[in-house]
Each structure stands twice: as C-alpha cells, then as structure tokens.
Design a protein around this motif. Structure first.
Motif, mmCIF file in Angstrom:
data_model
loop_
_atom_site.group_PDB
_atom_site.id
_atom_site.type_symbol
_atom_site.label_atom_id
_atom_site.label_comp_id
_atom_site.label_asym_id
_atom_site.label_seq_id
_atom_site.Cartn_x
_atom_site.Cartn_y
_atom_site.Cartn_z
ATOM 1 N N ASP A 188 -8.128 12.164 6.260
ATOM 2 C CA ASP A 188 -7.966 10.712 6.218
ATOM 3 C C ASP A 188 -7.945 10.148 7.637
ATOM 4 O O ASP A 188 -7.311 10.723 8.520
ATOM 5 C CB ASP A 188 -6.671 10.329 5.492
ATOM 6 C CG ASP A 188 -6.744 10.684 4.024
ATOM 7 O OD1 ASP A 188 -7.797 10.428 3.420
ATOM 8 O OD2 ASP A 188 -5.765 11.237 3.489
ATOM 9 N N SER A 227 -1.624 15.247 -2.862
ATOM 10 C CA SER A 227 -1.010 16.349 -3.608
ATOM 11 C C SER A 227 -0.515 17.443 -2.677
ATOM 12 O O SER A 227 0.602 17.951 -2.845
ATOM 13 C CB SER A 227 -2.009 16.977 -4.576
ATOM 14 O OG SER A 227 -2.858 16.028 -5.107
ATOM 15 N N LYS A 230 -9.146 6.555 -9.716
ATOM 16 C CA LYS A 230 -9.782 6.267 -8.436
ATOM 17 C C LYS A 230 -11.219 5.799 -8.674
ATOM 18 O O LYS A 230 -11.945 6.409 -9.450
ATOM 19 C CB LYS A 230 -9.810 7.545 -7.570
ATOM 20 C CG LYS A 230 -8.416 8.091 -7.277
ATOM 21 C CD LYS A 230 -8.497 9.288 -6.349
ATOM 22 C CE LYS A 230 -7.170 10.010 -6.286
ATOM 23 N NZ LYS A 230 -6.669 10.227 -4.945
ATOM 24 N N ASP A 240 0.848 -1.193 0.000
ATOM 25 C CA ASP A 240 0.000 0.000 0.000
ATOM 26 C C ASP A 240 0.890 1.252 0.000
ATOM 27 O O ASP A 240 1.837 1.334 0.787
ATOM 28 C CB ASP A 240 -0.869 -0.026 1.273
ATOM 29 C CG ASP A 240 -2.007 0.979 1.235
ATOM 30 O OD1 ASP A 240 -2.102 1.738 0.253
ATOM 31 O OD2 ASP A 240 -2.798 1.009 2.199
ATOM 32 N N ILE A 241 0.577 2.191 -0.873
ATOM 33 C CA ILE A 241 1.319 3.468 -0.892
ATOM 34 C C ILE A 241 0.330 4.596 -0.646
ATOM 35 O O ILE A 241 -0.790 4.574 -1.173
ATOM 36 C CB ILE A 241 2.082 3.662 -2.225
ATOM 37 C CG1 ILE A 241 2.902 4.958 -2.192
ATOM 38 C CG2 ILE A 241 1.145 3.666 -3.434
ATOM 39 C CD1 ILE A 241 3.919 5.066 -3.303
ATOM 40 N N ARG A 261 -11.994 8.623 4.329
ATOM 41 C CA ARG A 261 -11.917 10.050 4.619
ATOM 42 C C ARG A 261 -13.149 10.469 5.413
ATOM 43 O O ARG A 261 -14.219 9.911 5.228
ATOM 44 C CB ARG A 261 -11.898 10.854 3.313
ATOM 45 C CG ARG A 261 -10.735 10.567 2.403
ATOM 46 C CD ARG A 261 -10.923 11.288 1.068
ATOM 47 N NE ARG A 261 -11.125 12.711 1.258
ATOM 48 C CZ ARG A 261 -10.142 13.582 1.474
ATOM 49 N NH1 ARG A 261 -8.900 13.173 1.516
ATOM 50 N NH2 ARG A 261 -10.399 14.849 1.633
HETATM 51 O O1 DLL Z 1 -3.853 10.187 -4.541
HETATM 52 C C1 DLL Z 1 -1.499 10.722 -4.441
HETATM 53 C C2 DLL Z 1 -1.161 9.291 -4.668
HETATM 54 C C3 DLL Z 1 -0.899 8.845 -5.930
HETATM 55 C C4 DLL Z 1 -1.049 8.421 -3.586
HETATM 56 C C5 DLL Z 1 -0.539 7.520 -6.150
HETATM 57 C C6 DLL Z 1 -0.685 7.106 -3.780
HETATM 58 C C7 DLL Z 1 -0.439 6.664 -5.056
HETATM 59 P P1 DLL Z 1 -4.620 13.091 -4.340
HETATM 60 O O2 DLL Z 1 -5.230 12.873 -5.668
HETATM 61 O O3 DLL Z 1 -4.351 14.471 -3.867
HETATM 62 O O4 DLL Z 1 -3.215 12.369 -4.258
HETATM 63 O O5 DLL Z 1 -5.538 12.338 -3.292
HETATM 64 C C8 DLL Z 1 -5.149 12.233 -1.953
HETATM 65 O O6 DLL Z 1 -6.286 10.090 -1.739
HETATM 66 O O7 DLL Z 1 -6.024 12.292 1.060
HETATM 67 C C9 DLL Z 1 -6.562 9.948 0.583
HETATM 68 O O8 DLL Z 1 -7.896 10.290 0.872
HETATM 69 C C10 DLL Z 1 -6.503 9.150 -0.691
HETATM 70 N N1 DLL Z 1 -5.410 8.176 -0.654
HETATM 71 C C11 DLL Z 1 -4.206 8.262 -1.232
HETATM 72 N N2 DLL Z 1 -3.488 7.134 -0.987
HETATM 73 C C12 DLL Z 1 -4.283 6.326 -0.219
HETATM 74 C C13 DLL Z 1 -4.132 5.033 0.371
HETATM 75 C C14 DLL Z 1 -2.971 11.021 -4.435
HETATM 76 N N3 DLL Z 1 -3.048 4.308 0.198
HETATM 77 C C15 DLL Z 1 -6.167 11.409 -1.191
HETATM 78 N N4 DLL Z 1 -5.162 4.569 1.117
HETATM 79 C C16 DLL Z 1 -5.740 11.182 0.248
HETATM 80 C C17 DLL Z 1 -6.279 5.295 1.304
HETATM 81 C C18 DLL Z 1 -5.506 6.998 -0.003
HETATM 82 N N5 DLL Z 1 -6.490 6.490 0.755
#
Ligand code: DLL
Length: 434
Positions: A303, A238, A424, A233-234, A327
């Motif tokens: 989160d 942003s 997503k 899990d990563i 969230r």
């Molecule tokens: O989602 C960055 C990212 C890209 C993370 C690729 C991991 C891999 P945003 O589009 O700004 O950035 O969305 C951020 O996505 O506050 C969480 O709610 C959700 N999120 C990201 N990773 C996870 C995870 C990217 N591993 C928002 N588990 C965050 C649960 C996640 N929620």
C-alpha cells in the motif's frame, strides 16, 4: 473523553516508543523459537533476538512478503500450536492460494479492543446502533467490526453485504446510527435507497466508517452529501490483524491514526527498500507487537502512502497515515506514466453529473497500452444529444491528461451499466494480463 480513548493513544512519544521496544523484543524472542521461517531469515541476516536493543534495530531485520506467507501456506507461520488457535481468516488475493491468518483467544480480544477504539475515534459510544454491511466470512471486515462493536457495548446489526433492498428497510426500521462497509457498496446502498424513494436525510446515521479499498477525498464529499453523515476512513489488512490498524477521527478526518501500541509502522522505497523519512511517499510496512498466533515482522503491504507525526487536534499522539492512494500492484503503467485508479476517481468526480461508478479498461495493441475510462452519467444527460456527450468525454479526457499526464479515452455510459459490488469494487480490467 470516550472510554476507549485510553491513555496510550495520547501519551508522549517517549512513552509510546518505550512500550513499542519492550513489546518488539518480546515478540522477536518468541517467534525466533516458535516460527522456523523467522529463525531461518534472522540467522541468514546474522541477527539474534538479543541484538534488538533499540527501535532503530528493527531496520536490521529482514522484510516479510506475501510470497513468504504463500510459501508457508497454510499454517507454517503460526507461532502457537493449533490447539490454541480459535479463529482462521483468509484473504483471497487475485492469484494463487489465499493468505491464511490465525488468532488465539487473546488475539480476538486484542482485535475487538482495537476495533472498539476505532468506533470511539469515529464518534461511537455504547448508545450507538451499528449497521455492519461489511461481508461476514473469511474476509476480516464483517467479524472484525462485529466484535469491536460488541466490545464497545454498542448494538450491532450483522447485515453483511447483499440483499440490498432489505438493508434499506432495516435502516428505516432499526434506526442505526453508524454505517460500516466498503465505500463502493455503501454508494450502491444509497442508489437503491433512492430507487425505493428513501432519503438518507430521513434516516438516523451520524457516522460512516468506510474502508477495505482506496477512496478519494472527492468520494468523501459524495458519500457525505448523499448519506448525510460524517465519513471516516478505516484501514487494515488480514496479515496485520484485519480492520482496526488505523482510523480517522471524528474531530479532524485527516489522516488515519495508527494504533502504535500494537503496530510499528515504517515507509520504505519499494524499489530500494530504504526506510523513508516522515512525509515521503512509499510503501507501508507493519510489524505487529502484540499478536500471539500470527505475528508479522516488517510486513510489506504494497500500500502506498506517507506518514504524518504531528499530534492531532483530537488529542491523539499516534502517527497518522495519509489516505492510501492504492497498491503497488494496482498501479497502472500506461505508456510509461504511473497512475492509480483513485487518482482517476478524483478527476472524474470533479465533473458534475458524473456518477461515482466507474471502471478502467486497459488494453495492449502491438506494443502500445491504451486506457479506457468507463463512467456512468445521470439519466438526464445520457438522453442528451450525442454531440453534448462527446464534448463532455473530450473535456474529461483533457482533464485526466492535464492532472495525471496520461492519455485516456473516456466513455460515458448509462446509469447502472457498470456492475455493482457487494464488497471491494473491481475498478480495473486489465486485458494485458489475460
Ligand atoms: O480489507 C481489512 C479491512 C476490512 C479494512 C474492513 C478496513 C475495513 P484484506 O482483505 O486483507 O483486509 O485487504 C487488505 O485492502 O492491503 C489495502 O490494499 C486495502 N485497504 C484496506 N483498507 C483500505 C483503506 C481488509 N482504508 C488490503 N484505503 C490492504 C485503501 C485499503 N486501501
């Protein structure tokens, strides 16, 4: 030990905290004079940069919220002049204007190093070939992963999301060893591979790095058995930098190591805003301490998770965050019961013959909320007698009630009737908001 598992990931607590304090002080001093928003909020709270004498003093600083970023749209939160910005990303969000983030050259390098460390933690080396199915564009997933892979010295295939059949052919021909993408899109890749008669067993993947949306432990089992790889899990967002804030390690796959030499993490009670001790569940809050263009102070992510300070068997000493359950703004309140889509996912996936594709529909009739869970089942079962399906719907509905305390109507639907996402997944359709 891989080259990017640098000393700062394994140093004792005092060492990490000494680095954090120094970097925090530098950041606060800088933004106080470069970002009018921070000067205003610090002044209002009666705090000067010289008041930050220990990490505990962080608590005295005000929080930053998404609303603050919106109010300063697009560039007013930047701490450097525009001529020093080399990249702009944005996260769309569901309502209103996007959140805009900027990076200097050094920020891009920091980000690439963090992502390279993520790959190393997930078992990656320069010998790997990375199939990157995160979307390229304003979303930080594609390019963040891309630069990290190059920094590691691995070979990156920038396929992005979509064109799914072609992706399967690329997997067969280019022989990638690490797969990156959102868990929901990666499941769709598995489904299309199946239709094409391609078995992941005969492909070359050892690791999968999946994130950008919540996914349950049961989903991990599903992904690992379908894709024949180890799934890590990563996490990232942003506003904080993009992907590369935290990742699970290959050795334990339990909790995501937060890169504490770049980010200070806190958990707060979202209602009272009080800082909670390790182990307690609440809202994640991040302070960035090395970013130049867009530093954030006590940014409320919305989160929900908890923190684990125990050192890991992999040797890393950084605090781990448990898998986020969702969230605060995705939490459904159905007749007074709070439930996250990922909790429903966990219950659904306990049932055999259920496919990992589902959607939650929320409606309101009069003053009463209702929840319908639409979930796909395999072809064979779908052609069974209506009575069998009804019994199964009732059983899943009972399970949801028993485990989560919420009443839900379950609708078993034919395979491939729920829309697939290339990024997503859209898990909830809330008709109360329309
Ligand atoms: O989602 C960055 C990212 C890209 C993370 C690729 C991991 C891999 P945003 O589009 O700004 O950035 O969305 C951020 O996505 O506050 C969480 O709610 C959700 N999120 C990201 N990773 C996870 C995870 C990217 N591993 C928002 N588990 C965050 C649960 C996640 N929620």
């Amino acid at each position: 030990m891989p080259i990017y598992n640098i000393d700062s990931e394994t140093m004792p607590r005092e060492g990490i905290e000494a680095i954090q304090l120094k970097r925090l002080q530098t950041t606060i001093e800088r933004i106080y004079v470069t970002v009018p928003f921070y000067k205003k909020t610090f002044d209002k709270a009666g705090i000067k940069p010289s008041d930050i004498k220990s990490l505990d003093d962080l608590k005295r600083l005000p929080f930053t919220t998404k609303l603050d970023l919106r109010d300063n749209y697009p560039y007013d939160m930047f701490a450097v002049p525009m001529e020093n910005i080399v990249r702009i990303h944005a996260s769309s969000g569901t309502t209103g204007k996007p959140t805009v983030v900027g990076y200097t050259k050094r920020d891009i390098d920091t980000w690439a190093r963090l992502m390279a460390r993520c790959f190393a933690a997930a078992g990656g080396t320069s010998g790997d070939i990375i199939h990157n199915a995160f979307g390229y564009g304003l979303f930080t997933g594609g390019l963040g992963v891309h630069y990290g892979a190059e920094k590691l010295g691995a070979s990156i295939i920038p396929v992005s999301g979509g064109n799914t059949k072609r992706q399967i052919t690329i997997m067969q021909d280019f022989k990638p060893t690490i797969l990156t993408g959102t868990p929901s899109y990666v499941l769709h890749l598995a489904e299309v591979a199946d239709e094409m008669g391609v078995d992941f067993k005969n492909l070359y993947f050892k690791s999968g790095i999946f994130g950008a949306e919540p996914w349950s432990e049961n989903m991990r089992e599903e992904l690992e058995s379908k894709l024949h790889l180890k799934a890590m899990d990563i996490y990232g967002l942003s506003e904080v930098i993009g992907p590369g804030v935290a990742i699970e390690c290959y050795e334990e796959q339990k909790g995501l190591h937060i890169f504490e030499d770049h980010f200070i993490v806190e958990i707060i009670d979202p209602e009272t805003q009080e800082v909670l001790p390790y182990g307690e569940t609440g809202e994640l809050v991040f302070t960035s301490i090395t970013k130049e263009a867009f530093p954030v102070i006590r940014y409320r992510t919305k989160d929900i998770t908890s923190l684990n300070p125990e050192p890991c068997i992999c040797g890393r000493t950084h605090i781990r965050m448990n898998k986020p359950s969702g969230r605060t703004d995705d939490m459904l309140i159905i007749r007074g019961v709070n439930v996250f889509p990922s909790q429903i996912e966990s219950v659904l996936m306990e049932t055999k013959q259920i496919l990992p594709h589902y959607q939650l529909l929320v409606d309101r009739k009069g003053n009463l909320d209702s929840l319908t869970v639409k979930v796909e089942i395999d072809e064979e079962l779908f052609s069974d007698e209506i009575k069998t399906l009804q019994t199964m719907e009732q059983k899943i509905s009972n399970d949801i009630k028993e485990y989560l305390g919420v009443s839900a109507k379950v609708m078993l639907v034919e395979p491939k009737t729920i829309e697939r996402s290339e990024g997503k997944a859209v898990r909830v359709i809330d008709n109360r908001k329309i």
